[in-house]
Write an enzyme that holds these catalytic residues in place. Structure first.
Site, PDB file in Angstrom:
ATOM      1  N   GLU A 220     -17.270   3.309 -29.286  1.00  0.00           N
ATOM      2  CA  GLU A 220     -18.527   3.740 -29.883  1.00  0.00           C
ATOM      3  C   GLU A 220     -18.645   5.253 -29.839  1.00  0.00           C
ATOM      4  O   GLU A 220     -18.012   5.907 -29.008  1.00  0.00           O
ATOM      5  CB  GLU A 220     -19.705   3.091 -29.174  1.00  0.00           C
TER       6      GLU A 220
ATOM      7  N   CYS B 262     -20.856  12.645 -29.683  1.00  0.00           N
ATOM      8  CA  CYS B 262     -20.337  12.250 -28.374  1.00  0.00           C
ATOM      9  C   CYS B 262     -19.266  11.201 -28.638  1.00  0.00           C
ATOM     10  O   CYS B 262     -19.566  10.130 -29.178  1.00  0.00           O
ATOM     11  CB  CYS B 262     -21.497  11.688 -27.541  1.00  0.00           C
TER      12      CYS B 262
ATOM     13  N   CYS C 139     -13.420   1.869 -19.344  1.00  0.00           N
ATOM     14  CA  CYS C 139     -13.208   2.915 -18.330  1.00  0.00           C
ATOM     15  C   CYS C 139     -12.986   2.236 -16.986  1.00  0.00           C
ATOM     16  O   CYS C 139     -13.580   1.194 -16.720  1.00  0.00           O
ATOM     17  CB  CYS C 139     -14.438   3.827 -18.258  1.00  0.00           C
TER      18      CYS C 139
ATOM     19  N   CYS D  96     -18.506   3.611 -12.396  1.00  0.00           N
ATOM     20  CA  CYS D  96     -19.842   4.157 -12.086  1.00  0.00           C
ATOM     21  C   CYS D  96     -20.907   3.074 -12.315  1.00  0.00           C
ATOM     22  O   CYS D  96     -20.915   2.423 -13.365  1.00  0.00           O
ATOM     23  CB  CYS D  96     -20.140   5.379 -12.947  1.00  0.00           C
TER      24      CYS D  96
ATOM     25  N   CYS E 121     -23.234   2.748 -15.567  1.00  0.00           N
ATOM     26  CA  CYS E 121     -22.567   2.882 -16.857  1.00  0.00           C
ATOM     27  C   CYS E 121     -22.035   1.541 -17.361  1.00  0.00           C
ATOM     28  O   CYS E 121     -21.323   0.834 -16.643  1.00  0.00           O
ATOM     29  CB  CYS E 121     -21.418   3.878 -16.701  1.00  0.00           C
TER      30      CYS E 121
ATOM     31  N   CYS F 117     -23.807   5.263 -22.869  1.00  0.00           N
ATOM     32  CA  CYS F 117     -22.376   5.003 -22.975  1.00  0.00           C
ATOM     33  C   CYS F 117     -22.010   3.541 -22.707  1.00  0.00           C
ATOM     34  O   CYS F 117     -22.342   2.981 -21.679  1.00  0.00           O
ATOM     35  CB  CYS F 117     -21.775   5.958 -21.951  1.00  0.00           C
TER      36      CYS F 117
HETATM   37  S1  SF4 Z   1     -19.877   7.337 -16.514  1.00  0.00           S
HETATM   38 FE1  SF4 Z   1     -18.889   5.526 -17.385  1.00  0.00          FE
HETATM   39  S2  SF4 Z   1     -17.391   6.321 -18.818  1.00  0.00           S
HETATM   40 FE2  SF4 Z   1     -17.994   8.026 -17.492  1.00  0.00          FE
HETATM   41  S3  SF4 Z   1     -16.489   7.979 -15.811  1.00  0.00           S
HETATM   42 FE3  SF4 Z   1     -18.220   6.762 -15.109  1.00  0.00          FE
HETATM   43  S4  SF4 Z   1     -17.674   4.644 -15.700  1.00  0.00           S
HETATM   44 FE4  SF4 Z   1     -16.358   6.024 -16.860  1.00  0.00          FE
END
Ligand code: SF4
Length: 345
Positions: free
Chosen positions: A90, A103, A110, A114, A117, A331
């Site tokens: 995206e 962006c 990923c 985190c 996210c 995100c």
């Molecule tokens: S915020 Fe999301 S995309 Fe960015 S590093 Fe952390 S888990 Fe990965």
């Protein structure tokens, strides 16, 4: 088959020469692509024989839009794109007075984990190539019918976990023969992979570096960012000072405020002490609540109070303008809700 967008002009010229063709054909092909012609057979100043050679060796990796969402205020658009291999990514376009900012994603998913996210929930599927990063911008410009002047690598993926391709992308996007977007108009956001920040500092580029800090102690940071188990805040601050010395560029620290976790006046004081006398700027982000976790946004009063403490300590601070909340603009949210709805069919 190779994505032709992964090649810079010099590499495409070499390919032409290696294949018995004149080097100037490379520029002609590249010009077509940047003028939204994405079929070799439609490039009518390229002889048929060369078109065939190109078709046999390359594809033009422009992603296919699967969904488009516009915010009510019409200042944000979010696209779900399908890549050549069917993977979904995206990207978000934000309209500002000074121009359009995009962006982009750097990975499918990923692996950084985190807590706040949605991109990381299914793990990391694969890295994007430099051409796939570029393709998001080329296609988005065509979709909105306007030039994009700023690029932020803050979508799905950790850019420094895909370091080589990201650096190649920076060269491609900066090229006068391509999109010609200056380094100062590009921001790379990392969760804090210390050795890669060092490597990046040594390149001495003029891009903006944003580091997701989100906490003032390692204990608090570990609660929302697994990378904190590998690199301490002290190491991040050290490498940030190294980066600033090398590049003379101001660093942005991203700080997502989570109610009751990291948003107290004491947190703000500790953060101020960490960043004392540093050429930096703090961007406060009221955290995006996602279905998959329990994190709650800080109240507007607490956000304002946090900002006040930082500013009293002479730390430049902004509160991120919230755009596109009504379209899952955080995100990974759009990709995730699309995959879920497909699973339910
Ligand atoms: S915020 Fe999301 S995309 Fe960015 S590093 Fe952390 S888990 Fe990965």
């Amino acid at each position: 088959m190779i994505n032709i967008l992964d090649l810079d002009l010099v590499e495409l010229k070499c390919w032409m020469k290696d294949n018995g063709e004149s080097g100037f054909r490379a520029k002609q092909v590249s010009d077509w692509i940047y003028n939204d012609v994405w079929k070799f057979e439609d490039m009518n100043n390229i002889p048929k024989s060369i078109q065939e050679k190109l078709q046999n060796n390359f594809h033009i990796g422009i992603p296919k839009p699967i969904e488009e969402h516009s915010s009510k205020q019409k200042d944000t658009k979010k696209y779900l794109f399908e890549l050549n291999d069917g993977n979904l990514i995206e990207c978000v376009i934000m309209k500002y007075k000074h121009g359009n900012s995009i962006c982009i994603s750097t990975q499918v998913g990923c692996k950084m984990g985190c807590k706040f996210c949605a991109s990381t929930i299914g793990g990391m599927i694969r890295n994007l190539t430099s051409g796939e990063m570029l393709g998001q911008i080329i296609k988005s410009q065509q979709l909105i019918g306007e030039r994009i002047s700023n690029v932020v690598l803050m979508g799905s993926g950790e850019p420094f976990d895909n370091y080589r391709n990201v650096i190649k992308f920076l060269e491609l996007v900066n090229s006068k023969n391509g999109l010609n977007i200056g380094q100062r108009h590009i921001t790379i956001s990392t969760c804090g992979i210390v050795p890669k920040i060092k490597e990046f500092a040594d390149l001495n580029l003029q891009t903006t570096l944003a580091i997701s800090l989100h906490a003032s102690t390692d204990e608090i940071r570990k609660k929302s960012m697994p990378i904190a188990n590998k690199y301490s805040i002290a190491e991040i601050i050290d490498i940030s000072r190294y980066y600033i010395n090398k590049t003379n560029r101001r660093i942005t620290f991203e700080y997502a405020l989570v109610k009751g976790l990291n948003d107290s006046a004491q947190d703000a004081e500790r953060l101020s002490a960490l960043l004392k006398d540093m050429l930096c700027h703090v961007n406060l982000i009221p955290v995006n609540e996602i279905k998959e976790n329990e994190l709650k946004r800080s109240s507007n009063e607490d956000v304002a109070e946090f900002k006040k403490v930082l500013e009293t300590n002479n730390i430049q601070t902004t509160i991120r303008r919230e755009m596109g909340l009504d379209i899952n603009a955080a995100c990974g949210q759009l990709r995730r809700s699309y995959i879920k709805s497909e699973e339910l069919k």
